[in-house]
Structures are given as structure tokens and as C-alpha cells.
Design an enzyme around this catalytic site. Structure first.
Site, PDB file in Angstrom:
ATOM      1  N   GLU A  34      21.218  42.796  42.167  1.00 32.76           N
ATOM      2  CA  GLU A  34      21.748  43.878  41.241  1.00 32.76           C
ATOM      3  C   GLU A  34      21.000  45.129  41.222  1.00 32.76           C
ATOM      4  O   GLU A  34      21.215  46.367  41.288  1.00 32.76           O
ATOM      5  CB  GLU A  34      22.042  43.391  40.011  1.00 32.76           C
ATOM      6  CG  GLU A  34      23.274  42.697  39.914  1.00 32.76           C
ATOM      7  CD  GLU A  34      24.465  43.334  40.244  1.00 32.76           C
ATOM      8  OE1 GLU A  34      24.918  44.403  39.876  1.00 32.76           O
ATOM      9  OE2 GLU A  34      25.431  42.586  41.097  1.00 32.76           O
ATOM     10  N   CYS A 191      38.912  50.677  48.274  1.00 37.98           N
ATOM     11  CA  CYS A 191      39.100  52.016  47.317  1.00 37.98           C
ATOM     12  C   CYS A 191      37.792  52.949  47.594  1.00 37.98           C
ATOM     13  O   CYS A 191      37.128  53.258  46.697  1.00 37.98           O
ATOM     14  CB  CYS A 191      39.392  51.738  45.931  1.00 37.98           C
ATOM     15  SG  CYS A 191      40.040  53.065  45.049  1.00 37.98           S
ATOM     16  N   CYS A 198      44.737  52.854  51.208  1.00 38.51           N
ATOM     17  CA  CYS A 198      45.804  52.222  49.934  1.00 38.51           C
ATOM     18  C   CYS A 198      46.547  51.113  50.191  1.00 38.51           C
ATOM     19  O   CYS A 198      47.025  50.247  49.449  1.00 38.51           O
ATOM     20  CB  CYS A 198      46.511  53.464  49.428  1.00 38.51           C
ATOM     21  SG  CYS A 198      45.478  54.720  48.682  1.00 38.51           S
ATOM     22  N   CYS A 201      45.543  47.619  49.377  1.00 41.64           N
ATOM     23  CA  CYS A 201      44.978  47.419  47.982  1.00 41.64           C
ATOM     24  C   CYS A 201      45.972  46.614  47.239  1.00 41.64           C
ATOM     25  O   CYS A 201      47.344  46.935  47.205  1.00 41.64           O
ATOM     26  CB  CYS A 201      44.830  48.617  47.306  1.00 41.64           C
ATOM     27  SG  CYS A 201      44.449  48.843  45.818  1.00 41.64           S
ATOM     28  N   CYS A 207      49.351  52.387  41.149  1.00 39.51           N
ATOM     29  CA  CYS A 207      48.236  53.049  41.308  1.00 39.51           C
ATOM     30  C   CYS A 207      48.635  54.505  40.917  1.00 39.51           C
ATOM     31  O   CYS A 207      49.124  55.167  41.951  1.00 39.51           O
ATOM     32  CB  CYS A 207      47.174  53.103  42.405  1.00 39.51           C
ATOM     33  SG  CYS A 207      45.882  54.266  42.607  1.00 39.51           S
TER      34      CYS A 207
END
Length: 344
Positions: A34, A191, A198, A201, A207
Site C-alpha cells: 500500500e 473506470c 463503460c 462496468c 452511473c
């Protein structure tokens, strides 16, 4: 709201990333990844991550290592404050938490270099804690899906996104690792900032950005400012043995703690600076071509100025300055533009 998390979980099972080397329930490995992934892409991070694990297989070995060794392994990954924070956080985990990463996001957020979203990701991946994340990918997904106007870096907009992220969490703690990964993967692979896919997705049906044709307007971009320009002359000082003079930079600021070339304001000051700071008499050689290194907040034009040592003392009196062979310099913790220069 529940359908949001269910759709992401179903998508992740089929289309998400499942072969990343840090996808294990080990808080040390999750934390390490991370930190490295902050402002850095997965493909860039993987080889650094693997080298770090080979050299520092546990938080104890990382905490016990000299900072110079950590900086050397980090060299080239950029944003060097992350490596200094990494080392400091490892020491804190040992001294304050007995070598065990805490489960509570609030305690994880007290570690140097660990913000609220990073702490939440570590807790979710390692311990299944039900807590939202809000990295850059998630901000983009939520701003588009919910049609939230405004730059996500503004506090008011960020607070709205945090509230929305918290409202969309799955009910089961066991789903948190997959759900957290799904948010990251969706933003990274579908995205995306430019040319979002799209039609692939799982959130396309409701959306707001897609329904209104505003995918390229959301999230709202930050107003651009002119990037300041800076200039510096870096001295390539070589002694009779072909060694190069490097000095360790201050622990904070640009390239904090790294070994770098001595800098002067201009070539006119170069010979005098070498005498005053290092007690070296040098002869300047023709300057090498300038090159530009771009930081987040400014552009730095570097003029490499070679110089051959004519007279030098038996030992350097300047603290933090050392002679390095070219091979040793490339193994040390040095900034990426210097690495490129020496490699050339």
C-alpha cells in the site's frame, strides 16, 4: 445501495486481479504494498516489492536495517519520503505494537506515511475490518457513479465521498478484502481517467456520469497552475582513482537522505565551492548537456558539470561526503535522474 457492493463483488470474482504478489492476509506485506502503490502504478511497484521482500522479509528485519539500505532499494521508485516513513513505521510497529500491526484503522493511521485510506485498506485486506477506503481510483468511481461535482481534493467534496463510501459497504466482513480490491481494480482497469470502458462496468446501469454523457467531466479536475522552473548545476567531481564525490542530502525535503552530486548555483561558483566545502582543487571540464527532471510541483533543469581533482586532502573534511566508485554509486540510494546520468 446493497446492489452496489454485490455487483462489485460479482465483477471482482470474474474480472478482478487475483495474482498480485501482495494478495495475502499478511499485514506486513499488505502495508508494504500500500505504501509503494501510493502515486505509483502496479507494474512499476511489483519488482521493487519483490526485492524489498527478499531483503526485508519481515517488519523486524526492515526496522533493524540501516536507512541507507532502505533508500538504496527504493532508489528509482520516487516520492522518497515514503521510504523514510516506511522505515520509521517499521520501528514504531516493533517498539509500540510489539511487532504486530494493529487491526484498528485509527491506530494504523498513526504510523508514519499511513493516511486514513491506506489504514483502512490494510485493515480490510488483513483483518476483514468493515471500513471504507478512498484512494484516487475510488474517488473517481464514486464521483462518476453518484454524479458528484467538485474537485475531490477539496475537503467538503472529500467528506461527501467518505460518507458515500461508508454507505456502500457490504454487510459481511468476509467480503471486505474482495470488495476493497474490487474498488481499486475497477478504477484501475475500467473506470480509468481517460477512455473509461463503460460497457464493461458493472455499475453502468445507474452511473450518473454515463447516463448524462459526463464521463470525461467527472470527477472535476483541479484548476491548473503554471509549473515553476528551477535550475541547478550538479558537480561530477572525479578523483585520480576514477571515484565520484557524492554527499548525503538532508533527511527532509527533495531526495531527503539520498546520496547525490554536490550542487552549485552556477559554473562560475564551481571551483570556489569545491575549495571551500571539500578542500579540493579541481579543473572544470566541458559541461554535459542539460536535462530536465519533472517533480509534482516544479520542473528542475540540471546542468551536469564534470570536474577533475588536481589536489585533494588525504581525507574529506566535509561530513556526509564520500568517494564512490561508479559501481558503488549505482548500488547506493541515489535519485533517479542521477542514476540515469551515471548510467549514460
Amino acid at each position: 445501495m446493497t446492489s452496489f457492493s454485490n455487483r462489485l463483488l460479482a465483477w471482482q470474482a470474474t474480472h478482478g486481479r487475483h495474482d498480485l504478489p501482495w494478495q495475502v492476509a499478511d499485514p506486513y506485506r499488505v502495508w508494504l504494498s500500500e505504501i509503494m502503490l501510493q502515486q505509483t502504478q502496479v507494474t512499476t511497484v511489483i519488482p521493487y516489492y519483490q526485492r524489498f521482500l527478499e531483503r526485508f522479509p519481515s517488519v523486524a528485519t526492515l526496522a533493524a536495517a540501516p536507512l541507507d539500505d532502505v533508500l538504496a532499494l527504493w532508489s528509482g521508485l520516487g516520492y522518497y519520503s515514503r521510504s523514510r516513513n516506511l522505515h520509521a513505521a517499521a520501528i514504531m510497529v516493533l517498539e509500540r505494537f510489539g511487532g504486530v500491526f494493529p487491526q484498528e484503522p485509527a491506530l494504523l493511521a498513526e504510523l508514519p506515511g499511513v493516511g486514513r485510506s491506506t489504514a483502512a485498506a490494510i485493515a480490510a485486506f488483513s483483518y476483514g475490518v468493515c471500513t471504507p477506503i478512498l484512494d484516487g481510483n475510488v474517488k473517481r468511481v464514486l464521483a462518476r457513479w453518484a454524479g458528484i461535482e467538485g474537485f475531490p481534493g477539496e475537503k467538503a467534496i472529500e467528506n461527501r465521498l467518505w460518507q458515500l463510501a461508508a454507505s456502500l459497504l457490504p454487510a459481511a466482513a468476509a467480503d471486505m478484502p474482495a470488495y476493497t480490491q474490487a474498488q481499486m481494480d475497477l478504477g484501475a482497469t475500467v473506470c480509468t481517467p481517460k477512455k473509461p470502458a463503460c460497457l464493461a462496468c458493472p455499475l453502468q446501469d445507474d452511473c450518473a456520469a454515463r447516463l448524462l454523457g459526463r464521463q470525461h467531466e467527472l470527477p472535476t479536475r483541479k484548476a491548473k497552475k503554471a509549473i515553476p522552473e528551477r535550475n541547478t548545476v550538479m558537480m561530477l567531481i572525479r578523483n585520480n582513482n576514477g571515484e565520484l564525490l557524492l554527499e548525503q542530502r538532508p533527511p527532509t525535503g527533495i531526495w531527503g537522505g539520498l546520496w547525490s552530486l554536490p550542487e552549485v548555483a552556477s559554473t562560475l561558483d564551481a571551483e570556489e565551492t569545491c575549495r571551500a566545502r571539500f578542500d579540493l582543487t579541481v579543473q572544470l571540464e566541458p559541461a554535459l548537456p542539460d536535462f530536465v527532471h519533472v517533480f509534482t510541483h516544479f520542473r528542475l533543469t540540471i546542468t551536469p558539470q564534470p570536474a577533475a581533482v588536481l589536489v585533494s586532502p588525504p581525507r574529506l573534511h566535509e561530513a556526509g561526503a564520500r568517494w564512490f566508485s561508479p559501481e558503488a554509486a549505482l548500488r547506493a540510494g541515489i535519485p533517479s535522474p542521477l542514476r540515469k546520468l551515471l548510467t549514460r
